[in-house]
Design a protein around this motif. Structure first.
Motif, PDB file in Angstrom:
ATOM      1  N   LEU A 140       0.711  -1.396   0.080  1.00 21.38           N
ATOM      2  CA  LEU A 140       0.093   0.026   0.002  1.00 21.38           C
ATOM      3  C   LEU A 140       0.815   1.068  -0.301  1.00 21.38           C
ATOM      4  N   GLU A 141       2.074   1.338   1.368  1.00 23.39           N
ATOM      5  CA  GLU A 141       2.799   2.547   1.265  1.00 23.39           C
ATOM      6  C   GLU A 141       3.592   2.668  -0.139  1.00 23.39           C
ATOM      7  N   ARG A 142       4.159   1.673  -0.854  1.00 24.81           N
ATOM      8  CA  ARG A 142       4.562   1.347  -2.331  1.00 24.81           C
ATOM      9  C   ARG A 142       4.195   2.121  -3.543  1.00 24.81           C
ATOM     10  N   MET A 143       2.515   1.547  -3.301  1.00 28.40           N
ATOM     11  CA  MET A 143       1.124   1.851  -4.276  1.00 28.40           C
ATOM     12  C   MET A 143       1.178   3.437  -4.196  1.00 28.40           C
ATOM     13  N   ARG A 144       0.889   3.797  -2.757  1.00 28.38           N
ATOM     14  CA  ARG A 144       0.802   5.324  -3.160  1.00 28.38           C
ATOM     15  C   ARG A 144       1.450   6.192  -3.467  1.00 28.38           C
ATOM     16  N   SER A 145       3.288   6.330  -2.891  1.00 26.51           N
ATOM     17  CA  SER A 145       4.127   6.858  -3.677  1.00 26.51           C
ATOM     18  C   SER A 145       4.104   6.861  -5.168  1.00 26.51           C
ATOM     19  N   ALA A 146       4.054   5.551  -5.766  1.00 22.56           N
ATOM     20  CA  ALA A 146       4.084   5.833  -6.800  1.00 22.56           C
ATOM     21  C   ALA A 146       3.197   6.623  -7.330  1.00 22.56           C
ATOM     22  N   LEU A 147       1.502   6.373  -7.382  1.00 24.76           N
ATOM     23  CA  LEU A 147       0.942   6.924  -7.398  1.00 24.76           C
ATOM     24  C   LEU A 147       1.342   8.807  -6.792  1.00 24.76           C
ATOM     25  N   ALA A 148       1.905   8.711  -6.309  1.00 21.72           N
ATOM     26  CA  ALA A 148       2.036  10.466  -6.042  1.00 21.72           C
ATOM     27  C   ALA A 148       2.453  10.896  -6.951  1.00 21.72           C
ATOM     28  N   LYS A 149       3.347  10.358  -7.139  1.00 20.64           N
ATOM     29  CA  LYS A 149       4.932  10.394  -7.903  1.00 20.64           C
ATOM     30  C   LYS A 149       4.310  11.004  -9.513  1.00 20.64           C
ATOM     31  N   THR A 150       3.015   9.905 -10.409  1.00 22.08           N
ATOM     32  CA  THR A 150       3.342   9.611 -11.473  1.00 22.08           C
ATOM     33  C   THR A 150       1.877   9.805 -11.641  1.00 22.08           C
ATOM     34  N   ARG A 151       1.216  10.913 -10.501  1.00 26.19           N
ATOM     35  CA  ARG A 151      -0.323  11.358 -10.929  1.00 26.19           C
ATOM     36  C   ARG A 151      -0.527  12.148 -12.294  1.00 26.19           C
ATOM     37  N   GLU A 152       0.170  13.014 -12.315  1.00 25.10           N
ATOM     38  CA  GLU A 152       0.536  13.928 -13.353  1.00 25.10           C
ATOM     39  C   GLU A 152       0.160  13.890 -15.038  1.00 25.10           C
ATOM     40  N   ARG A 153       1.125  12.293 -14.665  1.00 22.56           N
ATOM     41  CA  ARG A 153       1.312  12.161 -16.117  1.00 22.56           C
ATOM     42  C   ARG A 153       0.143  11.125 -16.482  1.00 22.56           C
ATOM     43  N   LEU A 154      -0.216  10.365 -15.490  1.00 22.08           N
ATOM     44  CA  LEU A 154      -1.361   9.537 -15.905  1.00 22.08           C
ATOM     45  C   LEU A 154      -2.612  10.200 -16.740  1.00 22.08           C
ATOM     46  N   ASP A 155      -3.422   9.122 -17.758  1.00 20.82           N
ATOM     47  CA  ASP A 155      -4.875   9.831 -18.146  1.00 20.82           C
ATOM     48  C   ASP A 155      -5.778   9.272 -16.902  1.00 20.82           C
ATOM     49  N   ARG A 156      -6.887   9.684 -16.896  1.00 25.64           N
ATOM     50  CA  ARG A 156      -8.272   9.647 -16.533  1.00 25.64           C
ATOM     51  C   ARG A 156      -8.191   8.050 -15.834  1.00 25.64           C
ATOM     52  N   TYR A 157      -8.329   7.379 -17.030  1.00 24.04           N
ATOM     53  CA  TYR A 157      -8.820   5.647 -17.179  1.00 24.04           C
ATOM     54  C   TYR A 157      -7.479   5.123 -16.190  1.00 24.04           C
ATOM     55  N   THR A 158      -6.210   5.717 -16.403  1.00 18.16           N
ATOM     56  CA  THR A 158      -4.474   4.480 -15.532  1.00 18.16           C
ATOM     57  C   THR A 158      -5.048   5.335 -14.487  1.00 18.16           C
ATOM     58  N   LEU A 159      -5.338   6.590 -14.206  1.00 20.73           N
ATOM     59  CA  LEU A 159      -5.093   7.157 -12.753  1.00 20.73           C
ATOM     60  C   LEU A 159      -6.496   6.355 -12.259  1.00 20.73           C
ATOM     61  N   GLU A 160      -7.938   6.166 -12.794  1.00 19.84           N
ATOM     62  CA  GLU A 160      -9.361   5.395 -12.193  1.00 19.84           C
ATOM     63  C   GLU A 160      -8.354   3.567 -11.772  1.00 19.84           C
ATOM     64  N   LEU A 161      -7.428   3.093 -12.703  1.00 25.17           N
ATOM     65  CA  LEU A 161      -7.071   1.805 -12.388  1.00 25.17           C
ATOM     66  C   LEU A 161      -6.332   1.581 -11.277  1.00 25.17           C
TER      67      LEU A 161
END
Length: 195
Positions: A140-161
């Motif tokens: 969970l911690e790794r996922m949150r960290s990765a999401l925080a770093k890449t959030r701006e570069r993801l399209d809305r569907y990948t972000l939703e996934l």
């Protein structure tokens, strides 16, 4: 032995611990136990059964209950072989039940361990549940960290996934917390009898 064959061995021994059965019934029960996404074919199951027989963990019974029928045929059909746990097989199953290390916490193995928790020592259940929770909290911690770093570069569907995956892990952690509290308090699990 591969991890997948180790899971299959554990599941087969566990199911046969309850009662002997033939390959077709065993495959049906395995698919229920392990879920349709991890369904095992006969091409996987029968080599596992043969290996367990060769190791002395199982014995084959042909035409059980009717010693006068030839083992090769019943009414022109192949006879069914029923698999039964040997004393060595029961001992092997007990050994597998007592394992509580990191392998028992992984995605593939956890479900099989959990399926046999009713036969597992309480201390082992606690170690497996706590290990699984710790593993998922790290994920969970790794996922949150990765999401925080890449959030701006993801399209809305990948972000939703990504959000869906995060919520799934959070939900499992909550579920594990409930199970651990139940084990600690020796209360009955929701909707069931006490372990």
């Amino acid at each position: 032995m591969s991890r997948r064959s180790g899971i299959l061995e554990f599941a087969v021994l566990g199911l046969l611990h309850d009662s002997p059965m033939h390959g077709y019934e065993l495959r049906k029960r395995l698919n229920v136990l392990l879920g349709s996404f991890r369904a095992f074919s006969y091409g996987t199951l029968y080599p596992c059964l043969k290996s367990l027989v060769a190791q002395g963990y199982l014995m084959e019974e042909k035409n059980p209950g009717d010693p006068y029928v030839p083992a090769t045929a019943i009414n022109g059909k192949r006879s069914k072989i029923v698999y039964r746990l040997t004393p060595e097989g029961k001992q092997r199953f007990e050994e597998l039940l007592s394992e509580s290390g990191p392998d028992a916490w992984e995605d593939e193995q956890f479900g099989v361990h959990f399926a046999f928790f009713g036969q597992t020592d309480r201390a082992v259940r606690m170690r497996v549940l706590e290990g699984r929770r710790n593993r998922l909290e790290e994920r969970l911690e790794r996922m949150r960290s990765a999401l925080a770093k890449t959030r701006e570069r993801l399209d809305r569907y990948t972000l939703e996934l990504q959000r869906h995956g995060l919520e799934s892990v959070e939900r499992e952690v909550r579920w594990l917390n409930e199970l651990i509290e139940t084990e600690r308090g020796n209360r009955a699990p929701r909707g069931g009898d006490s372990p």
